[in-house]
Design a protein around this motif. Structure first.
Motif, mmCIF file in Angstrom:
data_model
loop_
_atom_site.group_PDB
_atom_site.id
_atom_site.type_symbol
_atom_site.label_atom_id
_atom_site.label_comp_id
_atom_site.label_asym_id
_atom_site.label_seq_id
_atom_site.Cartn_x
_atom_site.Cartn_y
_atom_site.Cartn_z
ATOM 1 N N GLN A 199 0.595 -1.294 -0.364
ATOM 2 C CA GLN A 199 0.300 0.203 0.237
ATOM 3 C C GLN A 199 1.053 1.137 0.300
ATOM 4 O OE1 GLN A 199 -1.273 -2.263 3.285
ATOM 5 N NE2 GLN A 199 -2.512 -3.204 1.875
ATOM 6 N N LEU A 200 2.099 1.172 0.466
ATOM 7 C CA LEU A 200 2.692 2.408 0.785
ATOM 8 C C LEU A 200 3.519 2.725 -0.281
ATOM 9 C CD1 LEU A 200 4.726 2.480 3.943
ATOM 10 C CD2 LEU A 200 2.280 3.949 3.684
ATOM 11 N N ARG A 201 4.129 1.813 -1.146
ATOM 12 C CA ARG A 201 4.828 1.861 -2.869
ATOM 13 C C ARG A 201 3.952 2.442 -3.049
ATOM 14 N NH1 ARG A 201 8.697 -2.877 -4.217
ATOM 15 N NH2 ARG A 201 9.805 -0.925 -5.072
ATOM 16 N N LEU A 202 2.950 2.215 -3.464
ATOM 17 C CA LEU A 202 1.689 2.084 -4.080
ATOM 18 C C LEU A 202 1.133 4.075 -4.355
ATOM 19 C CD1 LEU A 202 -0.758 -0.504 -4.355
ATOM 20 C CD2 LEU A 202 0.750 0.295 -6.568
ATOM 21 N N LEU A 203 0.739 3.794 -2.845
ATOM 22 C CA LEU A 203 0.416 5.788 -2.511
ATOM 23 C C LEU A 203 1.441 6.288 -2.366
ATOM 24 C CD1 LEU A 203 -0.880 5.447 1.419
ATOM 25 C CD2 LEU A 203 -1.814 6.412 -0.959
ATOM 26 N N ALA A 204 2.569 5.970 -2.246
ATOM 27 C CA ALA A 204 4.461 6.755 -3.343
ATOM 28 C C ALA A 204 3.894 7.273 -4.534
ATOM 29 C CB ALA A 204 5.794 6.421 -3.057
ATOM 30 N N GLN A 205 3.626 6.358 -5.752
ATOM 31 C CA GLN A 205 3.794 5.876 -6.524
ATOM 32 C C GLN A 205 1.852 6.648 -7.423
ATOM 33 O OE1 GLN A 205 3.167 2.071 -7.453
ATOM 34 N NE2 GLN A 205 5.295 2.705 -8.841
ATOM 35 N N GLN A 206 1.146 6.779 -7.209
ATOM 36 C CA GLN A 206 -0.151 7.483 -7.350
ATOM 37 C C GLN A 206 -0.454 8.843 -6.724
ATOM 38 O OE1 GLN A 206 -3.546 4.389 -6.861
ATOM 39 N NE2 GLN A 206 -1.811 2.550 -7.757
ATOM 40 N N HIS B 70 -6.360 -6.054 9.488
ATOM 41 C CA HIS B 70 -5.320 -5.215 9.941
ATOM 42 C C HIS B 70 -4.609 -4.963 8.891
ATOM 43 C CE1 HIS B 70 -2.941 -2.966 12.887
ATOM 44 N NE2 HIS B 70 -1.616 -3.439 12.408
ATOM 45 N N GLY B 71 -3.277 -5.802 7.809
ATOM 46 C CA GLY B 71 -3.147 -5.740 6.715
ATOM 47 C C GLY B 71 -3.837 -5.419 5.887
ATOM 48 N N LEU B 72 -5.485 -4.973 5.617
ATOM 49 C CA LEU B 72 -6.205 -4.785 4.386
ATOM 50 C C LEU B 72 -5.773 -5.811 3.445
ATOM 51 C CD1 LEU B 72 -5.384 -1.082 3.840
ATOM 52 C CD2 LEU B 72 -6.761 -2.510 5.769
ATOM 53 N N GLN B 73 -5.559 -7.300 3.705
ATOM 54 C CA GLN B 73 -6.253 -8.241 3.068
ATOM 55 C C GLN B 73 -7.609 -8.617 3.312
ATOM 56 O OE1 GLN B 73 -3.021 -8.497 1.188
ATOM 57 N NE2 GLN B 73 -3.309 -10.665 1.382
ATOM 58 N N LEU B 74 -8.138 -9.238 1.899
ATOM 59 C CA LEU B 74 -9.804 -9.567 2.463
ATOM 60 C C LEU B 74 -9.876 -11.025 2.173
ATOM 61 C CD1 LEU B 74 -11.002 -7.726 -0.965
ATOM 62 C CD2 LEU B 74 -10.290 -6.674 1.102
ATOM 63 N N TYR B 75 -10.446 -11.105 3.682
ATOM 64 C CA TYR B 75 -11.322 -12.696 3.528
ATOM 65 C C TYR B 75 -12.721 -12.482 3.986
ATOM 66 C CZ TYR B 75 -6.533 -12.904 5.577
ATOM 67 O OH TYR B 75 -4.605 -12.501 5.252
ATOM 68 N N PRO B 76 -13.128 -14.321 3.810
ATOM 69 C CA PRO B 76 -14.087 -14.471 3.521
ATOM 70 C C PRO B 76 -15.560 -13.928 4.999
ATOM 71 C CG PRO B 76 -12.806 -16.431 4.109
ATOM 72 C CD PRO B 76 -11.899 -14.878 3.637
ATOM 73 N N GLN C 62 -6.392 -1.424 -4.518
ATOM 74 C CA GLN C 62 -7.046 -0.450 -4.375
ATOM 75 C C GLN C 62 -8.022 0.710 -3.572
ATOM 76 O OE1 GLN C 62 -5.500 2.186 -7.045
ATOM 77 N NE2 GLN C 62 -3.504 1.209 -6.980
ATOM 78 N N LEU C 63 -8.640 -0.461 -2.842
ATOM 79 C CA LEU C 63 -9.746 0.215 -1.986
ATOM 80 C C LEU C 63 -9.492 0.689 -0.711
ATOM 81 C CD1 LEU C 63 -11.737 -3.306 -1.509
ATOM 82 C CD2 LEU C 63 -11.846 -1.916 -2.961
ATOM 83 N N TYR C 64 -7.931 0.819 -0.618
ATOM 84 C CA TYR C 64 -7.616 1.529 0.309
ATOM 85 C C TYR C 64 -6.834 2.807 -0.524
ATOM 86 C CZ TYR C 64 -3.525 2.853 3.130
ATOM 87 O OH TYR C 64 -3.059 4.474 4.067
ATOM 88 N N VAL C 65 -5.250 2.191 -1.726
ATOM 89 C CA VAL C 65 -4.875 3.475 -2.506
ATOM 90 C C VAL C 65 -5.598 4.101 -3.095
ATOM 91 C CG1 VAL C 65 -3.054 3.606 -4.049
ATOM 92 C CG2 VAL C 65 -3.132 1.596 -2.630
ATOM 93 N N ALA C 66 -6.631 4.216 -3.497
ATOM 94 C CA ALA C 66 -7.190 5.083 -3.802
ATOM 95 C C ALA C 66 -7.918 6.172 -3.452
ATOM 96 C CB ALA C 66 -8.524 4.806 -5.203
#
Length: 368
Positions: A99-106, A328-334, A350-354
């Motif tokens: 998430q941090l890397r994608l935030l830095a990029q986007q 907690h790590g923003l992975q998705l689970y059932p 992207q549910l977090y980053v966008a």
């Protein structure tokens, strides 16, 4: 006077190339702090990266890592990261999106990360010896220095706290002239309540305790945590003073002979002294709080309290983002039990980053 002097040194080094070794067009090292032999310098598509140095009051030098969009010049809004509890590096893992890397990029912003004492290239005792108050002070001092960097617009720095960094973020931002604060994975309840909740989820979801035994088990754990965190007794002292609680420490999640979640006892004692909600309410800036529905550690209430209390004081100042089925790590689970077991995860960064990138750009005054 001192700020102008330090800024001049930084600008002079940047312009003259003093103590700078160009590794390629995107990554460089500056500031005189040697790169550890086992460290692989990060390279991220679309980002220029600088490994720099910040100096702490006691003389330690810590590694700073700044990124900015390739091809940009002049000062930009910045994201200053406060880190999670574990003592691993903040360097982006090679070849893997986070998430941090994608935030830095986007985000179209500078991102500022600081390696804690004894981690990676940073000097000083290991992070596993670092106390909470020193960690917060290091971040505060690093933030002041980072604002002087020629890449950074000092009036548009937003603090981003991840996990445990959600507790340090308002303390770092307090009286430090920031433009906003965003946190994910941590609330504003007392540290004692926080750790009780950790244990509550553990005994309910891990299967380590029979359902009919949860009530007496929690009574013991609560009593132990009270003596440990509020009375500031070591686990050995608690067991000695209260024989009925002997053995509880070994059943509490994340415990060791000399540490708790990899941090010394004093770190937790100092955390338990903090008034997190008062720190939040002292801020007069936009706030965003992100919560994963299937959190394995923190409570929804603790997160939600930040938003509700700030908006009670300043309507509309705080924004809430809840990500369904996220842990907690923003992975998705059932479901929550699967999340606690880290079973059958799916990634949806992207549910977090966008939405976070959109909020960051709005607060920083960039295009929406």
């Amino acid at each position: 006077m001192m700020r102008r002097f330090l800024t001049g040194l930084i600008l002079a080094a940047a312009m003259a190339g003093a103590n700078v070794s160009d590794l390629n067009a995107e990554t460089r090292v500056t500031g005189g702090l040697a790169v550890a032999p086992d460290v692989t310098l990060e390279q991220t598509e679309g980002l220029e990266t600088e490994y720099g140095t910040v100096s702490m009051g006691e003389g330690l030098r810590l590694r700073s890592i700044l990124t900015r969009p390739d091809g940009t010049t002049g000062p930009l809004p910045a994201i200053f990261v406060t880190q999670w509890v574990s003592c691993d590096s903040v360097i982006f893992p090679d070849g893997r999106d986070t998430q941090l890397r994608l935030l830095a990029q986007q985000s179209e912003m500078v991102m500022i990360r600081i390696e804690r004492a004894g981690t990676g290239d940073s000097e000083g005792p290991g992070c596993d010896k670092l106390d909470y108050n020193t960690e917060v002070r290091h971040y505060r001092e690093a933030l002041v220095q980072a604002k002087q960097h020629p890449w950074v617009d000092p009036q548009r720095v937003i603090v981003l706290g991840s996990s445990l960094g959600s507790t340090t973020a308002p303390l770092v931002a307090q009286d430090n002239d920031v433009a906003g604060v965003i946190v994910q994975g941590g609330g504003a309840v007392t540290y004692l309540e926080r750790m009780i909740h950790f244990e509550r989820l553990y005994v309910e979801r891990s299967g380590a305790v029979k359902p009919e035994d949860i009530h007496p088990e929690m009574i013991q754990r609560i009593a132990f945590l009270q003596h440990y965190l509020i009375d500031q007794k070591t686990p050995g002292e608690v067991a000695s003073d209260h024989p009925e609680l002997a053995g509880v420490w070994g059943r509490i999640r994340g415990t060791g002979a000399e540490n708790h979640y990899g941090r010394p006892f004093a770190w937790h004692w100092q955390a338990a002294e903090q008034n997190f909600l008062a720190a939040w309410l002292s801020l007069d800036v936009p706030v965003m709080v992100v919560f994963g529905e299937y959190e394995q550690f923190e409570s929804r209430h603790g997160h939600r309290m930040i938003v509700d209390m700030i908006n009670r004081k300043s309507p509309g100042a705080a924004q809430w983002l809840e990500i369904k089925q996220a842990d907690h790590g923003l992975q998705l689970y059932p479901d929550a039990v699967s999340a606690y077991a880290y079973d059958n995860a799916a990634t949806a960064h992207q549910l977090y980053v966008a939405p976070v990138s959109k909020w960051l750009r709005r607060v920083a005054g960039l295009r929406k």
